[in-house]
Design a protein around this motif. Structure first.
Motif, PDB file in Angstrom:
ATOM      1  N   ASP A  47       0.684  -1.091  -0.022  1.00  0.00           N
ATOM      2  CA  ASP A  47       0.074  -0.060   0.006  1.00  0.00           C
ATOM      3  C   ASP A  47       0.760   1.287   0.071  1.00  0.00           C
ATOM      4  OD1 ASP A  47      -2.688   1.194   0.323  1.00  0.00           O
ATOM      5  OD2 ASP A  47      -2.104   2.097   1.759  1.00  0.00           O
ATOM      6  N   ALA A  48       1.777   1.203   0.884  1.00  0.00           N
ATOM      7  CA  ALA A  48       2.909   2.361   0.770  1.00  0.00           C
ATOM      8  C   ALA A  48       3.457   2.500  -0.546  1.00  0.00           C
ATOM      9  CB  ALA A  48       3.914   2.174   1.818  1.00  0.00           C
ATOM     10  N   LEU A  49       3.811   1.451  -1.427  1.00  0.00           N
ATOM     11  CA  LEU A  49       4.365   1.734  -2.683  1.00  0.00           C
ATOM     12  C   LEU A  49       3.479   2.137  -3.607  1.00  0.00           C
ATOM     13  CD1 LEU A  49       6.392  -1.567  -3.102  1.00  0.00           C
ATOM     14  CD2 LEU A  49       7.232   0.424  -2.823  1.00  0.00           C
ATOM     15  N   LEU A  50       2.222   1.672  -3.615  1.00  0.00           N
ATOM     16  CA  LEU A  50       1.077   2.482  -4.420  1.00  0.00           C
ATOM     17  C   LEU A  50       0.634   3.831  -4.159  1.00  0.00           C
ATOM     18  CD1 LEU A  50      -1.408  -0.621  -4.203  1.00  0.00           C
ATOM     19  CD2 LEU A  50      -0.066   0.137  -6.341  1.00  0.00           C
ATOM     20  N   GLN A  51       0.727   4.161  -2.732  1.00  0.00           N
ATOM     21  CA  GLN A  51       0.604   5.596  -2.385  1.00  0.00           C
ATOM     22  C   GLN A  51       1.655   6.527  -2.953  1.00  0.00           C
ATOM     23  OE1 GLN A  51      -0.679   6.620   1.586  1.00  0.00           O
ATOM     24  NE2 GLN A  51      -1.171   4.478   1.694  1.00  0.00           N
ATOM     25  N   GLU A  52       2.831   5.981  -2.848  1.00  0.00           N
ATOM     26  CA  GLU A  52       4.210   6.603  -3.543  1.00  0.00           C
ATOM     27  C   GLU A  52       3.848   6.866  -5.143  1.00  0.00           C
ATOM     28  OE1 GLU A  52       9.044   6.473  -3.836  1.00  0.00           O
ATOM     29  OE2 GLU A  52       7.900   4.642  -2.867  1.00  0.00           O
ATOM     30  N   ALA A  53       3.447   5.604  -5.664  1.00  0.00           N
ATOM     31  CA  ALA A  53       3.043   5.667  -7.343  1.00  0.00           C
ATOM     32  C   ALA A  53       2.047   6.924  -7.578  1.00  0.00           C
ATOM     33  CB  ALA A  53       2.753   4.327  -7.749  1.00  0.00           C
ATOM     34  N   GLU A  54       0.958   6.776  -6.899  1.00  0.00           N
ATOM     35  CA  GLU A  54      -0.129   7.539  -7.262  1.00  0.00           C
ATOM     36  C   GLU A  54       0.361   9.087  -6.783  1.00  0.00           C
ATOM     37  OE1 GLU A  54      -3.660   4.809  -5.319  1.00  0.00           O
ATOM     38  OE2 GLU A  54      -2.843   6.071  -4.025  1.00  0.00           O
ATOM     39  N   VAL A 100      -5.332   6.362 -11.617  1.00  0.00           N
ATOM     40  CA  VAL A 100      -5.028   7.495 -10.566  1.00  0.00           C
ATOM     41  C   VAL A 100      -5.908   8.558 -10.421  1.00  0.00           C
ATOM     42  CG1 VAL A 100      -3.062   8.758  -9.731  1.00  0.00           C
ATOM     43  CG2 VAL A 100      -2.669   6.585 -10.163  1.00  0.00           C
ATOM     44  N   GLU A 101      -6.039   8.986 -12.125  1.00  0.00           N
ATOM     45  CA  GLU A 101      -6.817  10.345 -12.399  1.00  0.00           C
ATOM     46  C   GLU A 101      -8.273  10.278 -11.823  1.00  0.00           C
ATOM     47  OE1 GLU A 101      -6.230  13.069 -16.194  1.00  0.00           O
ATOM     48  OE2 GLU A 101      -6.997  10.941 -16.476  1.00  0.00           O
ATOM     49  N   LYS A 102      -8.730   8.831 -11.901  1.00  0.00           N
ATOM     50  CA  LYS A 102      -9.932   8.802 -11.422  1.00  0.00           C
ATOM     51  C   LYS A 102     -10.352   8.381 -10.098  1.00  0.00           C
ATOM     52  CE  LYS A 102     -11.648   7.288 -15.960  1.00  0.00           C
ATOM     53  NZ  LYS A 102     -12.064   5.989 -16.790  1.00  0.00           N
ATOM     54  N   GLY A 103      -9.158   8.285  -9.189  1.00  0.00           N
ATOM     55  CA  GLY A 103      -9.472   7.948  -7.776  1.00  0.00           C
ATOM     56  C   GLY A 103      -8.151   7.308  -7.181  1.00  0.00           C
ATOM     57  N   GLY A 104      -7.570   6.412  -7.680  1.00  0.00           N
ATOM     58  CA  GLY A 104      -6.496   5.760  -6.996  1.00  0.00           C
ATOM     59  C   GLY A 104      -6.300   4.271  -7.895  1.00  0.00           C
ATOM     60  N   LEU A 105      -5.127   3.688  -7.702  1.00  0.00           N
ATOM     61  CA  LEU A 105      -4.788   2.284  -8.012  1.00  0.00           C
ATOM     62  C   LEU A 105      -5.459   1.239  -7.349  1.00  0.00           C
ATOM     63  CD1 LEU A 105      -1.047   3.046  -8.521  1.00  0.00           C
ATOM     64  CD2 LEU A 105      -2.846   2.833 -10.240  1.00  0.00           C
ATOM     65  N   PRO A 106      -5.760   0.213  -8.070  1.00  0.00           N
ATOM     66  CA  PRO A 106      -6.382  -0.870  -7.234  1.00  0.00           C
ATOM     67  C   PRO A 106      -5.583  -1.720  -6.479  1.00  0.00           C
ATOM     68  CG  PRO A 106      -5.744  -1.575  -9.476  1.00  0.00           C
ATOM     69  CD  PRO A 106      -5.596  -0.037  -9.530  1.00  0.00           C
ATOM     70  N   ARG A 107      -6.220  -2.182  -5.268  1.00  0.00           N
ATOM     71  CA  ARG A 107      -5.406  -2.981  -4.448  1.00  0.00           C
ATOM     72  C   ARG A 107      -5.891  -4.381  -4.890  1.00  0.00           C
ATOM     73  NH1 ARG A 107      -4.158   2.301  -3.809  1.00  0.00           N
ATOM     74  NH2 ARG A 107      -2.872   2.733  -2.032  1.00  0.00           N
ATOM     75  N   VAL A 108      -5.000  -5.344  -5.199  1.00  0.00           N
ATOM     76  CA  VAL A 108      -5.157  -6.590  -5.783  1.00  0.00           C
ATOM     77  C   VAL A 108      -4.552  -7.645  -4.667  1.00  0.00           C
ATOM     78  CG1 VAL A 108      -5.351  -8.285  -7.715  1.00  0.00           C
ATOM     79  CG2 VAL A 108      -5.241  -5.705  -8.003  1.00  0.00           C
ATOM     80  N   ASP A 113       0.000  -5.370  -6.576  1.00  0.00           N
ATOM     81  CA  ASP A 113       0.243  -4.325  -6.130  1.00  0.00           C
ATOM     82  C   ASP A 113       1.543  -3.593  -6.505  1.00  0.00           C
ATOM     83  OD1 ASP A 113      -2.393  -4.637  -5.488  1.00  0.00           O
ATOM     84  OD2 ASP A 113      -2.020  -4.525  -3.324  1.00  0.00           O
ATOM     85  N   ILE A 114       2.724  -4.384  -5.904  1.00  0.00           N
ATOM     86  CA  ILE A 114       4.244  -3.992  -6.148  1.00  0.00           C
ATOM     87  C   ILE A 114       4.435  -3.657  -7.689  1.00  0.00           C
ATOM     88  CG2 ILE A 114       6.325  -4.954  -6.006  1.00  0.00           C
ATOM     89  CD1 ILE A 114       5.602  -6.212  -3.353  1.00  0.00           C
ATOM     90  N   TYR A 115       4.290  -4.592  -8.690  1.00  0.00           N
ATOM     91  CA  TYR A 115       4.333  -4.369  -9.928  1.00  0.00           C
ATOM     92  C   TYR A 115       3.699  -3.399 -10.430  1.00  0.00           C
ATOM     93  CZ  TYR A 115       1.233  -7.044 -13.103  1.00  0.00           C
ATOM     94  OH  TYR A 115       0.256  -7.448 -14.049  1.00  0.00           O
ATOM     95  N   ASN A 116       2.216  -3.060  -9.860  1.00  0.00           N
ATOM     96  CA  ASN A 116       1.585  -1.759 -10.534  1.00  0.00           C
ATOM     97  C   ASN A 116       2.218  -0.619 -10.182  1.00  0.00           C
ATOM     98  OD1 ASN A 116      -0.408  -3.290 -12.275  1.00  0.00           O
ATOM     99  ND2 ASN A 116      -1.867  -3.296 -10.615  1.00  0.00           N
ATOM    100  N   ALA A 117       2.991  -0.638  -8.794  1.00  0.00           N
ATOM    101  CA  ALA A 117       3.507   0.669  -8.320  1.00  0.00           C
ATOM    102  C   ALA A 117       4.500   0.922  -9.170  1.00  0.00           C
ATOM    103  CB  ALA A 117       3.625   0.389  -6.746  1.00  0.00           C
ATOM    104  N   ILE A 118       5.282   0.131  -9.414  1.00  0.00           N
ATOM    105  CA  ILE A 118       6.562   0.297 -10.026  1.00  0.00           C
ATOM    106  C   ILE A 118       6.142   0.832 -11.546  1.00  0.00           C
ATOM    107  CG2 ILE A 118       8.749  -0.755 -10.857  1.00  0.00           C
ATOM    108  CD1 ILE A 118       8.771  -0.681  -7.974  1.00  0.00           C
ATOM    109  N   SER A 119       5.342   0.188 -12.207  1.00  0.00           N
ATOM    110  CA  SER A 119       4.896   0.577 -13.375  1.00  0.00           C
ATOM    111  C   SER A 119       4.834   1.977 -13.349  1.00  0.00           C
ATOM    112  CB  SER A 119       3.870  -0.129 -13.958  1.00  0.00           C
ATOM    113  OG  SER A 119       3.427   0.390 -15.181  1.00  0.00           O
ATOM    114  N   VAL A 120       3.941   2.562 -12.472  1.00  0.00           N
ATOM    115  CA  VAL A 120       3.260   3.786 -12.493  1.00  0.00           C
ATOM    116  C   VAL A 120       4.475   5.026 -11.882  1.00  0.00           C
ATOM    117  CG1 VAL A 120       1.962   5.448 -11.329  1.00  0.00           C
ATOM    118  CG2 VAL A 120       0.920   3.297 -12.081  1.00  0.00           C
TER     119      VAL A 120
END
Length: 239
Positions: A47-54, A100-108, A113-120
């Motif tokens: 979740d922390a990685l996703l927040q950083e990516a967002e 992200v523009e519409k609200g946030g990345l999904p939590r799966v 989650d980790i590879y989505n965060a790295i991508s973004v």
């Protein structure tokens, strides 16, 4: 050969057809085989990685619309070159950035989650394939048109074959990802139980080799930190 029988040989046997580089001489693919990942649900670390990516995506979107983010724009151009319609089939980086523009990345789950965060965060299209479901080494080609590609729509599995000339990732059983990095098929998709994964990082000129390596290094570091049994191997393809 099972991808897990000899991961290095598996990477050595991967290939990209010359016509892909003819279409985009600036294309590079960085393939990572990562094994023995302990599966887990989304957690505080992911979740922390996703927040950083967002936060990173929001900063980029504050400067330009998603379609003008350099690497997104480059991929839209690449898609158009073989007849795809980026508005209908956005590349995976664009699709996530729009989330992200519409609200946030999904939590799966933790791995996804980790590879989505790295991508973004690194602005690189990134795909993950479950190696326990993969057949033979991966290869990237331009489709003849009409190849079988099953995906889920409305809760049902339907066949949506690629168009002639479309760039597609495949294994020995068929197409695994359509429109270069748009849509993955359910046969090799990651699940909550995935332990062994093929990661594909796609780059065009807007993304330097250094940026590509930085994304791979961070992903490797994060996943290796999950268990001492995690092993990472990688191979770079370029024209």
């Amino acid at each position: 050969m099972s991808p897990l029988a000899n991961p290095q040989q598996y990477l050595d046997n991967a290939r990209i057809a010359p016509e892909v580089f003819q279409l985009r001489p600036d294309y590079r693919a960085l393939l990572l085989v990562i094994t023995n990942i302990p599966p887990a649900p989304s957690d505080a670390q992911s979740d922390a990685l996703l927040q950083e990516a967002e936060a990173s995506a929001k900063a980029a979107l504050a400067k330009a619309p998603v379609t003008e983010i350099p690497h997104v724009k480059a991929w839209r151009s690449a898609y158009t070159a073989f007849g795809a319609k980026p508005k209908k089939t956005p590349n995976s980086l664009e699709a996530l950035t729009r989330r992200v523009e519409k609200g946030g990345l999904p939590r799966v789950n933790r791995l996804t989650d980790i590879y989505n965060a790295i991508s973004v965060k690194h602005q690189i299209p990134l795909g993950g394939e479950d190696l326990d479901k993969y057949s033979g080494a991966p290869f990237l080609v331009r489709a003849k048109g009409g190849e079988k590609f099953e995906m889920k729509a409305g809760g049902e599995v339907v066949n949506e074959p690629p168009i002639a000339g479309e760039v597609v990732w495949c294994d020995e059983e068929g197409v695994t990802c359509r429109v270069w990095n748009w849509r993955q098929g359910p046969r090799t998709a990651l699940t909550d139980e995935t332990r062994n994964v093929l990661i594909i990082m796609d780059a065009l000129e807007a993304c330097s080799d250094g940026q590509l390596d930085a994304a791979a290094d961070e992903l490797s570091r994060v996943l290796s930190g999950l268990s001492p049994e995690v092993e990472v191997r990688r191979r770079l393809f370029k024209a």
